[in-house]
Design an enzyme around this catalytic site. Structure first.
Site, PDB file in Angstrom:
ATOM      1  CB  THR A 253      -0.976   0.022   1.191  1.00 52.66           C
ATOM      2  OG1 THR A 253      -1.719   1.252   1.162  1.00 52.66           O
ATOM      3  CG2 THR A 253      -0.270  -0.098   2.534  1.00 52.66           C
ATOM      4  CG  HIS A 254       2.448   2.793  -3.216  1.00 47.24           C
ATOM      5  ND1 HIS A 254       2.144   1.486  -3.580  1.00 47.24           N
ATOM      6  CD2 HIS A 254       2.561   3.487  -4.387  1.00 47.24           C
ATOM      7  CE1 HIS A 254       2.079   1.397  -4.899  1.00 47.24           C
ATOM      8  NE2 HIS A 254       2.314   2.597  -5.408  1.00 47.24           N
TER       9      HIS A 254
END
EC number: 2.7.7.12
Length: 327
Positions: A166-167
């Site tokens: 996740t980013h």
């Protein structure tokens, strides 16, 4: 419900709400759990800091600076940037009216939302999401001269992510994108037409009165399925008290954002591929209200969407809202 052509009040774009099409084979993509991230292959995992460019910023679990390790959110330059501060000017065109071009100057950053190798913001706890959102805002404020600062999150390959961890991505642009300009103009036109009214605040007041498309409300924000949703199960998060800039001090709506992603996860049995983005006021806007949009990627863009810009949605927003209220 009959088929309808609806107009998005924020953009003026049209969407066809066509519930009968939901019965077609493969009308919505099946949502299966994503394969676990192999930590050894994950450049964003804690301990793999040497696999990214040097950090611009690191924040610890309490939000304090955490240089040299122990980070909870980490910001790095994009290894494959769309924009660079020193981009060269293109060769002048002999017909700039036909072949316009400019240097792709600006900033491209990656904000790693957590050190643990998970696919989605929905896999994090609410406190970690709030910390990540605070860093999004901090990095937006770091580009005060940009014409527009865009933050978005792509989740899973079907949602546009090339790294599963996740980013978020931040792009500081030296121009205002056309879609953002449309919203700015409609906010301004509405204020003129209503002697100072705020388009999104008035829209939110009416949505709360009707209740049909409301998914959840907390002390900071309201989560709803937009009236002219361009795709199935699309959500919009709107602050209860309108503010033009998301990056300014004040509530961020992070808790309700986490809640909405959890509801999508429960509705589909797993977090669906999705894209979410923050809409904030462009430079110089005098009338605006920030909001966050969440678009699960459950249908493909086809001939109508690509050829006309008119989107076809087989799930009425009222049905999507009801299902997500119950999730």
């Amino acid at each position: 419900m009959t088929h309808e052509i609806r107009v998005d009040p924020l953009t003026g774009l049209r969407a066809i709400i066509a519930p009968a099409r939901a019965g077609r084979p493969q009308a919505l993509a099946a949502v299966a759990p994503a394969a676990p991230i192999v930590r050894a292959d994950d450049p964003f995992a804690a301990g793999h800091e040497d696999r990214t460019p040097p950090a611009i910023l690191e924040r610890g679990a309490g939000g304090s600076a955490a240089p040299g390790g122990g980070w909870a959110v980490r910001v790095v330059p994009n290894l494959y940037p769309a924009l660079t501060p020193d981009a060269a000017d293109p060769e002048p065109s002999h017909r700039p009216d036909l072949f316009g071009a400019a240097a792709a100057t600006g900033a491209s950053e990656v904000i790693v939302n957590a050190p643990d190798p998970v696919h989605s913001l929905a896999d994090l706890d609410a406190a970690q999401v709030a910390l990540a959102v605070d860093v999004w805002r901090e990095r937006m404020r770091a580009h005060p001269d940009a014409a527009y600062v865009h933050v978005h999150v792509n989740e899973r390959a079907e949602g546009g992510a090339t790294q599963p961890h996740t980013h978020a991505q931040l792009l500081a642009l030296d121009f205002v994108p056309a879609l953002v300009a449309r919203e700015r103009e409609r906010f301004g036109a509405y204020a003129t037409r209503t002697m100072g009214g705020d388009l999104l605040s008035d829209l939110l007041q009416e949505e709360v009165r009707q209740r049909d498309r409301i998914v959840a409300i907390d002390s900071e924000a309201v989560l709803l399925a937009p009236y002219a949703s361009a795709s199935p199960y699309r959500l919009m998060l709107v602050p209860r008290r309108g503010r033009d800039r998301f990056e300014a001090e004040g509530p961020s709506g992070a808790a309700l954002l986490h809640d909405g992603l959890q509801r999508l996860k429960r509705r589909f049995g797993s977090s669906p591929p999705l894209t979410l983005w923050v809409r904030t006021a462009p430079q110089g806007a005098t009338r605006f209200c920030w909001h966050i949009e969440i678009a699960p990627r459950l249908t493909a863009l086809a001939g109508l969407e690509l050829g006309t810009g008119v989107h076809l949605n087989p799930v009425a927003p009222e049905l999507a809202a009801a299902e997500l209220r119950d999730a």
